[in-house]
Scaffold this motif. Structure first.
Motif, PDB file in Angstrom:
ATOM      1  N   ILE A  33       0.834  -1.190   0.000  1.00 16.11           N
ATOM      2  CA  ILE A  33       0.000   0.000   0.000  1.00 16.11           C
ATOM      3  C   ILE A  33       0.879   1.253   0.000  1.00 16.11           C
ATOM      4  N   ALA A 194      -6.522   0.928   1.120  1.00 18.65           N
ATOM      5  CA  ALA A 194      -5.723   0.233   2.131  1.00 18.65           C
ATOM      6  C   ALA A 194      -6.577  -0.606   3.075  1.00 18.65           C
ATOM      7  N   TYR A 231      -3.688   6.447   5.799  1.00 19.57           N
ATOM      8  CA  TYR A 231      -4.305   5.707   4.699  1.00 19.57           C
ATOM      9  C   TYR A 231      -5.754   5.319   4.930  1.00 19.57           C
TER      10      TYR A 231
END
Length: 241
Positions: A33, A194, A231
C-alpha cells in the motif's frame, strides 16, 4: 515464493524505487500500500522485468532478475496490470484464449481452464461473446484477472484492481482473491484502498517515496495509528459516503 532484495528503479534522473526488499510466502496474500507516486507500480514492473532494475529478484528458489518478461511469465509469474489492459477489440472468450498462449498445443487444458474461470466469474460466461471493450469496469477487471490466471501462474500480481470500481464490485473481487488463496494461489496485491487490502492480506508493506517505511502482519498494521491516519481515514470516509 518471491524474494526481492535491494531493488531500485530509475527513469532517467528520477529514482522511483530505492533499494526495496520484500518477500511473499507461498499461499500468502501480501499487500503493498502507498499513495500515488510512492513507487508501487515501479516495484511490480521491476519484479516482472517490464523496466530495467538493479537488485535481486528470486522466484520459487531461482534468480529471475536476468530473465525477460516472457521468461518470467513462463516460470509462473502473472500480472493483471493497472488499467486492466485487456484486448478491447476481442471478445471475452478470445481474451481468455490469448491468455492461454503458454498452453498452446493443449486445447483440452485451455478449455478446462476457461470453464473454471467462467465458473469463478459467472458474469464473464454471460458475456462470453461480447467485445471486451464494451464491458463495465468491474467486468473488465474480472477478465483481466481471469486472463492472467490462464497462464496457470504460481504467483498472481494485481496492480490496483479496485481502480475506478464501485465499492460493491471491489468487495466481490476481493472475495474472489480470498477464494483463490484458499485454493493455494500466492498473491501480491498493490492497492490504494488500504482498508480493504489489509482486511484480506496476511502481511503488508507500506511504500513511501520509493522506500519501504513499514511492514508487518496486515491485521496489526490495520490497527497502527500511523496507518489509520495516513491511509485508512480517507479510505473509510470514502466508503461511508
Amino acid at each position: 515464493m518471491l524474494t526481492v532484495a535491494d531493488l531500485s528503479v530509475s527513469y532517467g534522473p528520477i529514482r522511483a524505487l530505492r533499494g526495496v526488499s520484500i518477500r511473499v510466502g507461498a499461499g500468502e496474500i501480501v499487500a503493498l500500500i502507498g499513495a500515488n507516486g510512492a513507487g508501487k507500480s515501479s516495484l511490480l514492473r521491476g519484479i516482472t522485468g517490464l523496466v530495467p532494475a538493479t537488485g535481486r529478484v528470486t522466484f520459487d528458489g531461482r534468480p529471475i532478475d536476468g530473465l525477460s518478461t516472457p521468461q518470467r511469465v513462463a516460470l509462473g509469474v502473472a500480472m493483471a496490470p493497472e488499467g486492466r489492459q485487456i484486448f478491447t477489440d476481442q471478445t471475452v472468450h478470445e481474451n481468455l484464449l490469448l491468455g492461454g498462449h503458454l498452453l498452446r498445443g493443449r486445447p483440452q487444458r485451455i478449455a478446462a481452464n476457461i470453464d473454471r474461470f467462467y465458473a469463478l466469474f459467472p458474469r464473464l460466461l454471460e458475456r462470453r461473446d461480447q467485445i471486451a471493450g464494451t464491458l463495465s469496469g468491474g467486468e473488465q477487471q474480472m477478465l483481466a484477472i481471469a486472463r492472467a490466471l490462464m497462464t496457470e501462474p504460481k504467483l498472481l500480481i494485481l496492480d490496483e484492481p479496485s481502480l475506478g470500481l464501485a465499492p460493491i464490485i471491489t468487495a466481490d473481487i476481493f472475495r474472489t482473491l480470498v477464494g483463490l488463496r484458499r485454493d493455494g494461489m500466492t498473491i501480491l496485491l498493490v492497492e490504494q484502498m488500504a482498508n480493504q487490502a489489509l482486511a484480506i492480506a496476511d502481511r503488508a508493506y507500506v511504500l513511501e517515496g520509493g522506500s519501504i517505511v513499514l511492514e508487518g502482519v496486515a491485521a496489526t498494521l490495520r490497527r497502527d495509528p500511523r496507518i489509520r491516519e495516513a491511509y485508512l481515514g480517507g479510505d473509510l470516509a470514502h466508503h461511508a459516503a
